[in-house]
Scaffold this active site. Structure first.
Site, short mmCIF file in Angstrom:
data_model
loop_
_atom_site.label_atom_id
_atom_site.label_comp_id
_atom_site.label_asym_id
_atom_site.label_seq_id
_atom_site.Cartn_x
_atom_site.Cartn_y
_atom_site.Cartn_z
N ASP A 1 0.87 -1.19 0.00
CA ASP A 1 0.00 0.00 0.00
C ASP A 1 0.90 1.23 0.00
OD1 ASP A 1 -2.33 1.56 0.10
OD2 ASP A 1 -2.38 1.57 2.29
N SER A 2 0.28 2.39 -0.20
CA SER A 2 1.03 3.64 -0.12
C SER A 2 1.38 3.95 1.34
CB SER A 2 0.17 4.78 -0.66
OG SER A 2 -1.04 4.84 0.09
N TYR B 1 -1.31 8.26 -2.63
CA TYR B 1 -1.46 7.95 -4.06
C TYR B 1 -2.67 8.65 -4.67
CZ TYR B 1 1.92 4.01 -4.41
OH TYR B 1 3.06 3.23 -4.47
N SER B 2 -3.58 9.06 -3.82
CA SER B 2 -4.90 9.58 -4.23
C SER B 2 -4.93 10.38 -5.53
CB SER B 2 -5.45 10.44 -3.09
OG SER B 2 -6.71 10.93 -3.38
N CYS C 1 -4.50 -1.79 -1.85
CA CYS C 1 -4.72 -0.37 -2.16
C CYS C 1 -5.65 -0.30 -3.36
CB CYS C 1 -3.36 0.27 -2.48
SG CYS C 1 -3.48 1.95 -3.12
N ASN C 2 -6.81 0.33 -3.17
CA ASN C 2 -7.77 0.45 -4.28
C ASN C 2 -7.25 1.37 -5.37
OD1 ASN C 2 -10.72 -0.64 -3.18
ND2 ASN C 2 -9.42 0.11 -1.55
N THR C 3 -6.59 2.44 -4.95
CA THR C 3 -6.10 3.45 -5.91
C THR C 3 -5.10 2.82 -6.88
OG1 THR C 3 -6.28 4.97 -4.05
CG2 THR C 3 -5.23 5.82 -6.02
N CYS D 1 -11.33 2.57 0.06
CA CYS D 1 -9.91 2.86 0.26
C CYS D 1 -9.53 2.07 1.50
CB CYS D 1 -9.70 4.35 0.51
SG CYS D 1 -8.05 4.75 1.12
N THR D 2 -8.42 1.36 1.44
CA THR D 2 -8.06 0.47 2.56
C THR D 2 -7.74 1.23 3.84
OG1 THR D 2 -5.78 0.39 1.73
CG2 THR D 2 -7.27 -1.40 1.06
N HIS D 3 -7.51 2.53 3.73
CA HIS D 3 -7.29 3.32 4.94
C HIS D 3 -8.58 3.50 5.75
CE1 HIS D 3 -3.37 4.49 3.34
NE2 HIS D 3 -3.11 5.06 4.50
N1 DGL Z 1 -4.99 2.97 0.84
C1 DGL Z 1 -5.06 3.29 -0.52
C2 DGL Z 1 -6.35 2.92 -1.20
O1 DGL Z 1 -6.93 1.92 -0.86
C3 DGL Z 1 -4.47 4.57 -1.03
C4 DGL Z 1 -4.50 5.78 -0.21
C5 DGL Z 1 -3.66 6.90 -0.84
O2 DGL Z 1 -2.46 6.81 -0.78
O3 DGL Z 1 -4.24 7.83 -1.40
O4 DGL Z 1 -6.79 3.55 -2.11
#
Ligand code: DGL
Length: 269
Positions: free
Chosen positions: A13-14, A45-46, A77-79, A188-190
């Site tokens: 992930d980021s 990463y957004s 990470c979805n992004t 988003c995994t966050h």
């Molecule tokens: N946790 C990541 C996701 O699922 C990316 C968050 C990011 O870095 O913007 O998209």
């Protein structure tokens, strides 16, 4: 899967968001050898370009694989997953598991057929996501919020900082008065890491869905079909792409999540 061997799985992930996916997998498969990489040099990463995200994820996964032969990679990470999976699968012969917004179960669980997708700015714009929506949520109105701020708030929380509830509420203001919004996808995994705080801001929402459990089951299934490369017991390791301020305190976070050591990768821009 051979029971003596211990598959090496990389979660990528980021930032710390991938822990929400790793946690579910570790619970289901406690004895695997876990590696976790967060690309903090390029976080968040957004709003980064798709091209740059693909380049970095490929470069980092290849670098880790050359030092620690991997049996499976989870892009937590979805992004990144919504753009990088075809390139990764072209480069690696091992299984690659992606994390994408749980649109299908959200549409199935919704009674009002009015659902929300809470993700990063990049994810909400992806054609991958538009396809998921038209394929699985054609009978729903799908609201979208793309937020970088929420990612930063969640990341801070994992580094032991207080959650700024005022800023969080402000990010979700658009949905405050949508009273029939009954299911929200945490895309988003966050976001599962600040789920309680998000719930507090959106009391009308009956169900928040993320992909963590489904990914754990997918990993288990894929591991049952492969021949494991690594045979000896190894330490669970965590990788970052640049040094950061609270690295000493971070050792506690790292141990809490079951990792023994933080390793700095040298990845060029
Ligand atoms: N946790 C990541 C996701 O699922 C990316 C968050 C990011 O870095 O913007 O998209």
């Amino acid at each position: 899967m051979n029971t003596v061997s211990q598959p090496t799985i990389l979660f990528f992930d980021s930032g710390m968001g991938g822990f929400s996916v790793y946690k579910e997998t570790k619970q289901l498969l406690p004895n695997c050898h876990y590696l976790y990489c967060f690309d903090n040099a390029f976080f968040p990463y957004s709003e980064k370009t798709e091209k740059k995200i693909i380049e970095r994820v490929l470069m980092i996964c290849q670098d880790i694989n050359s030092k620690y032969p991997l049996d499976l990679i989870v892009i937590a990470c979805n992004t990144a997953s919504t753009v990088v999976l075809p390139s990764l699968r072209a480069h690696f012969s091992i299984p690659i598991v992606g994390t994408v917004p749980a649109i299908k179960p959200a549409a199935e669980h919704s009674e009002t057929k009015h659902i929300g997708l809470l993700a990063t700015k990049g994810t909400v714009k992806r054609s991958y996501v538009a396809n998921l929506i038209s394929q699985y949520a054609g009978d729903c109105i799908v609201e979208k919020i793309g937020s970088t701020k929420l990612v930063e708030i969640a990341e801070q929380k994992l580094h032991g900082k207080a959650v700024d509830l005022v800023a969080l509420k402000e990010e979700l203001k658009l949905w405050e008065n949508i009273v029939d919004l009954d299911v929200v996808v945490l895309g988003c995994t966050h976001f599962p890491l600040i789920k309680e705080e998000i719930e507090w801001c959106l009391p009308q929402v009956r169900l928040f869905i993320d992909s963590g459990k489904a990914i754990a089951l997918r990993v288990k299934h894929l591991l049952s079909k492969i021949e494991v490369r690594s045979k000896k017991m190894e330490k669970n390791l965590i990788f970052c792409t640049q040094s950061f301020d609270d690295e000493v305190d971070f050792q506690r976070v790292l141990n809490f999540w079951g990792f023994e050591k933080l390793i700095h990768l040298n990845i060029s821009e």
